[in-house]
Design a protein around this motif. Sequence first.
Motif, PDB file in Angstrom:
ATOM      1  N   ALA A 147      22.878  20.493 -45.184  1.00  0.00           N
ATOM      2  CA  ALA A 147      24.015  20.582 -46.113  1.00  0.00           C
ATOM      3  C   ALA A 147      23.889  19.546 -47.223  1.00  0.00           C
ATOM      4  CB  ALA A 147      25.328  20.386 -45.345  1.00  0.00           C
ATOM      5  N   TRP A 148      23.475  18.340 -46.866  1.00  0.00           N
ATOM      6  CA  TRP A 148      23.246  17.286 -47.860  1.00  0.00           C
ATOM      7  C   TRP A 148      22.167  17.724 -48.843  1.00  0.00           C
ATOM      8  CZ3 TRP A 148      21.092  11.788 -46.265  1.00  0.00           C
ATOM      9  CH2 TRP A 148      21.074  10.956 -47.375  1.00  0.00           C
ATOM     10  N   ALA A 149      21.104  18.353 -48.316  1.00  0.00           N
ATOM     11  CA  ALA A 149      20.028  18.839 -49.182  1.00  0.00           C
ATOM     12  C   ALA A 149      20.539  19.901 -50.152  1.00  0.00           C
ATOM     13  CB  ALA A 149      18.898  19.412 -48.321  1.00  0.00           C
ATOM     14  N   MET A 150      21.390  20.801 -49.664  1.00  0.00           N
ATOM     15  CA  MET A 150      21.946  21.831 -50.544  1.00  0.00           C
ATOM     16  C   MET A 150      22.794  21.193 -51.641  1.00  0.00           C
ATOM     17  SD  MET A 150      21.776  25.234 -50.650  1.00  0.00           S
ATOM     18  CE  MET A 150      21.462  25.143 -52.395  1.00  0.00           C
ATOM     19  N   GLY A 151      23.573  20.179 -51.268  1.00  0.00           N
ATOM     20  CA  GLY A 151      24.346  19.454 -52.266  1.00  0.00           C
ATOM     21  C   GLY A 151      23.461  18.772 -53.290  1.00  0.00           C
ATOM     22  N   THR A 152      22.322  18.252 -52.835  1.00  0.00           N
ATOM     23  CA  THR A 152      21.367  17.611 -53.746  1.00  0.00           C
ATOM     24  C   THR A 152      20.782  18.622 -54.732  1.00  0.00           C
ATOM     25  OG1 THR A 152      20.797  15.976 -52.056  1.00  0.00           O
ATOM     26  CG2 THR A 152      19.220  16.299 -53.845  1.00  0.00           C
ATOM     27  N   VAL A 153      20.457  19.802 -54.234  1.00  0.00           N
ATOM     28  CA  VAL A 153      19.910  20.850 -55.114  1.00  0.00           C
ATOM     29  C   VAL A 153      20.950  21.286 -56.139  1.00  0.00           C
ATOM     30  CG1 VAL A 153      19.085  23.243 -55.151  1.00  0.00           C
ATOM     31  CG2 VAL A 153      18.231  21.654 -53.421  1.00  0.00           C
ATOM     32  N   LEU A 161      23.899  19.926 -34.942  1.00  0.00           N
ATOM     33  CA  LEU A 161      24.903  19.514 -35.925  1.00  0.00           C
ATOM     34  C   LEU A 161      24.321  18.500 -36.898  1.00  0.00           C
ATOM     35  CD1 LEU A 161      28.061  19.157 -33.630  1.00  0.00           C
ATOM     36  CD2 LEU A 161      27.768  20.799 -35.499  1.00  0.00           C
ATOM     37  N   ALA A 162      23.534  17.547 -36.390  1.00  0.00           N
ATOM     38  CA  ALA A 162      22.935  16.521 -37.248  1.00  0.00           C
ATOM     39  C   ALA A 162      21.922  17.138 -38.208  1.00  0.00           C
ATOM     40  CB  ALA A 162      22.277  15.444 -36.394  1.00  0.00           C
ATOM     41  N   ILE A 163      21.112  18.069 -37.701  1.00  0.00           N
ATOM     42  CA  ILE A 163      20.137  18.737 -38.568  1.00  0.00           C
ATOM     43  C   ILE A 163      20.855  19.569 -39.626  1.00  0.00           C
ATOM     44  CG2 ILE A 163      18.317  20.481 -38.613  1.00  0.00           C
ATOM     45  CD1 ILE A 163      17.449  19.481 -35.850  1.00  0.00           C
ATOM     46  N   ALA A 164      21.945  20.256 -39.218  1.00  0.00           N
ATOM     47  CA  ALA A 164      22.728  21.039 -40.181  1.00  0.00           C
ATOM     48  C   ALA A 164      23.362  20.129 -41.231  1.00  0.00           C
ATOM     49  CB  ALA A 164      23.821  21.821 -39.442  1.00  0.00           C
ATOM     50  N   ALA A 165      23.765  18.922 -40.818  1.00  0.00           N
ATOM     51  CA  ALA A 165      24.314  17.960 -41.784  1.00  0.00           C
ATOM     52  C   ALA A 165      23.267  17.594 -42.827  1.00  0.00           C
ATOM     53  CB  ALA A 165      24.801  16.707 -41.055  1.00  0.00           C
ATOM     54  N   PHE A 171      28.259  17.735 -44.990  1.00  0.00           N
ATOM     55  CA  PHE A 171      27.390  16.656 -44.520  1.00  0.00           C
ATOM     56  C   PHE A 171      28.160  15.649 -43.675  1.00  0.00           C
ATOM     57  CE2 PHE A 171      25.613  12.333 -45.579  1.00  0.00           C
ATOM     58  CZ  PHE A 171      24.595  12.380 -44.644  1.00  0.00           C
ATOM     59  N   GLN A 172      29.278  15.154 -44.196  1.00  0.00           N
ATOM     60  CA  GLN A 172      30.017  14.135 -43.468  1.00  0.00           C
ATOM     61  C   GLN A 172      30.768  14.718 -42.271  1.00  0.00           C
ATOM     62  OE1 GLN A 172      29.695  10.989 -43.892  1.00  0.00           O
ATOM     63  NE2 GLN A 172      28.419  11.150 -45.712  1.00  0.00           N
ATOM     64  N   GLY A 173      31.326  15.921 -42.428  1.00  0.00           N
ATOM     65  CA  GLY A 173      32.028  16.540 -41.313  1.00  0.00           C
ATOM     66  C   GLY A 173      31.103  16.835 -40.147  1.00  0.00           C
ATOM     67  N   LEU A 174      29.953  17.450 -40.438  1.00  0.00           N
ATOM     68  CA  LEU A 174      28.997  17.766 -39.383  1.00  0.00           C
ATOM     69  C   LEU A 174      28.389  16.501 -38.782  1.00  0.00           C
ATOM     70  CD1 LEU A 174      27.172  20.776 -41.100  1.00  0.00           C
ATOM     71  CD2 LEU A 174      28.664  20.904 -39.088  1.00  0.00           C
ATOM     72  N   GLY A 175      28.086  15.520 -39.638  1.00  0.00           N
ATOM     73  CA  GLY A 175      27.514  14.272 -39.142  1.00  0.00           C
ATOM     74  C   GLY A 175      28.465  13.533 -38.216  1.00  0.00           C
ATOM     75  N   LEU A 192      30.275  24.502 -59.820  1.00  0.00           N
ATOM     76  CA  LEU A 192      29.198  23.705 -59.239  1.00  0.00           C
ATOM     77  C   LEU A 192      29.743  22.438 -58.577  1.00  0.00           C
ATOM     78  CD1 LEU A 192      26.064  23.721 -61.608  1.00  0.00           C
ATOM     79  CD2 LEU A 192      26.162  24.318 -59.191  1.00  0.00           C
ATOM     80  N   THR A 193      30.772  21.848 -59.168  1.00  0.00           N
ATOM     81  CA  THR A 193      31.345  20.627 -58.609  1.00  0.00           C
ATOM     82  C   THR A 193      31.942  20.888 -57.231  1.00  0.00           C
ATOM     83  OG1 THR A 193      31.866  19.849 -60.842  1.00  0.00           O
ATOM     84  CG2 THR A 193      32.945  18.729 -59.018  1.00  0.00           C
ATOM     85  N   VAL A 194      32.655  22.010 -57.089  1.00  0.00           N
ATOM     86  CA  VAL A 194      33.226  22.368 -55.791  1.00  0.00           C
ATOM     87  C   VAL A 194      32.122  22.629 -54.771  1.00  0.00           C
ATOM     88  CG1 VAL A 194      34.563  24.114 -54.552  1.00  0.00           C
ATOM     89  CG2 VAL A 194      35.385  23.251 -56.750  1.00  0.00           C
ATOM     90  N   LEU A 195      31.072  23.325 -55.179  1.00  0.00           N
ATOM     91  CA  LEU A 195      29.963  23.595 -54.260  1.00  0.00           C
ATOM     92  C   LEU A 195      29.304  22.299 -53.798  1.00  0.00           C
ATOM     93  CD1 LEU A 195      28.258  26.706 -55.940  1.00  0.00           C
ATOM     94  CD2 LEU A 195      29.479  26.652 -53.756  1.00  0.00           C
ATOM     95  N   ILE A 196      29.108  21.369 -54.733  1.00  0.00           N
ATOM     96  CA  ILE A 196      28.523  20.077 -54.368  1.00  0.00           C
ATOM     97  C   ILE A 196      29.437  19.353 -53.386  1.00  0.00           C
ATOM     98  CG2 ILE A 196      27.853  17.801 -55.239  1.00  0.00           C
ATOM     99  CD1 ILE A 196      27.113  19.244 -57.894  1.00  0.00           C
ATOM    100  N   GLY A 197      30.748  19.353 -53.667  1.00  0.00           N
ATOM    101  CA  GLY A 197      31.693  18.687 -52.783  1.00  0.00           C
ATOM    102  C   GLY A 197      31.720  19.288 -51.391  1.00  0.00           C
ATOM    103  N   LEU A 198      31.673  20.621 -51.313  1.00  0.00           N
ATOM    104  CA  LEU A 198      31.702  21.279 -50.007  1.00  0.00           C
ATOM    105  C   LEU A 198      30.438  20.969 -49.200  1.00  0.00           C
ATOM    106  CD1 LEU A 198      33.186  24.784 -50.913  1.00  0.00           C
ATOM    107  CD2 LEU A 198      34.340  22.871 -49.776  1.00  0.00           C
ATOM    108  N   CYS A 199      29.289  20.881 -49.889  1.00  0.00           N
ATOM    109  CA  CYS A 199      28.026  20.615 -49.191  1.00  0.00           C
ATOM    110  C   CYS A 199      27.838  19.131 -48.916  1.00  0.00           C
ATOM    111  CB  CYS A 199      26.846  21.141 -50.022  1.00  0.00           C
ATOM    112  SG  CYS A 199      26.758  22.928 -50.178  1.00  0.00           S
ATOM    113  N   GLN A 200      27.937  18.320 -49.991  1.00  0.00           N
ATOM    114  CA  GLN A 200      27.530  16.920 -49.919  1.00  0.00           C
ATOM    115  C   GLN A 200      28.556  16.035 -49.232  1.00  0.00           C
ATOM    116  OE1 GLN A 200      24.899  15.677 -53.121  1.00  0.00           O
ATOM    117  NE2 GLN A 200      26.272  13.960 -53.493  1.00  0.00           N
ATOM    118  N   THR A 201      29.834  16.360 -49.377  1.00  0.00           N
ATOM    119  CA  THR A 201      30.866  15.542 -48.734  1.00  0.00           C
ATOM    120  C   THR A 201      31.432  16.226 -47.495  1.00  0.00           C
ATOM    121  OG1 THR A 201      31.493  14.400 -50.782  1.00  0.00           O
ATOM    122  CG2 THR A 201      33.141  14.503 -49.047  1.00  0.00           C
ATOM    123  N   ALA A 202      31.987  17.435 -47.661  1.00  0.00           N
ATOM    124  CA  ALA A 202      32.664  18.080 -46.536  1.00  0.00           C
ATOM    125  C   ALA A 202      31.688  18.433 -45.406  1.00  0.00           C
ATOM    126  CB  ALA A 202      33.394  19.331 -47.023  1.00  0.00           C
TER     127      ALA A 202
END
Length: 282
Positions: free
Chosen positions: A148-154, A141-145, A69-73, A57-67
């Motif tokens: 991705a942040w929302a998925m990390g939140t879930v 890209l911004a909407i996808a970011a 969200f921030q990469g796409l943004g 779960l930690t890796v999934l959160i990192g891939l969504c919330q950091t990688a």
Amino acid sequence: MLVTILIWAYSWIVMKQVLQHAGPFQFAALRYVLGALVLFAVLLVTRQSLRPPPLRLTVLIGLCQTAAFQGLGQWALVEGGAGRIALLAYTMPFWAVLLAWVVLREKPTSRHWAGIGLAAIGLICIIEPWRSMGSVSSTLLAIAAGAAWAMGTVFSKRMFQRHAPSPLNLTAWQMLFGALALCVLALLTPQRPIEWSWGFVGGLAYSVVLASSVAWGLWLIVLQRLPTAVASLSSLGVPIVSVLLAWAILHEQPSAMEAVGIVFVLLGLMAVSGLRFRRGPV
């Protein structure tokens, strides 16, 4: 709360400006490698556990919330305006409602559906599909970011429900895994060489120390001391202030239709967050 809003809102201006000195993925990777190191240092100083939360779960959160969200943004900022991208990325609560329905079986209420409807109208006004679609890539890209942040939140909510880790510990580890993914992306993607100017170093320092560390600590204080509904104002304040700062500093003046869209998106955010304006005692 006001300081937190200002720091996070101005960080979108900084993220746009540093693109004059580096590629989007290089900056994002550097920012979050250093940000993770700062958080691990805080864990050591405060003598909190360094043991990682459950890795999957930690890796999934990192891939969504950091990688993601921030990469796409950051990628969206290459062509898109800072205020517009910040606003579209902060549509996260709408996607979180829908993803929580699918993943966590949390059925949206009528208030949530009203907010999503208002946001949909706002997004149509901002995107303006009846006009030239020159900025469609940065918009998507911004909407996808935001999604991705929302998925990390879930995923984060599931983590806290099942394992109850320390928020600081989880943030540090997910940021580390997300930063490693950004490093791989930065190495594999052709980008301009980093220009180690004072502008780049200053932007990196602001993003690492203030936006990724100090503001996060202030946000925890806000959550501890203020009601959730009041704290939720931050999610409204950041994109509003970002749009105003982008207008003042980067001269990104919203069109009339974009202004209408911003109002609808903010009304949708208010509906989803459950905020109400109540008359005080006379």
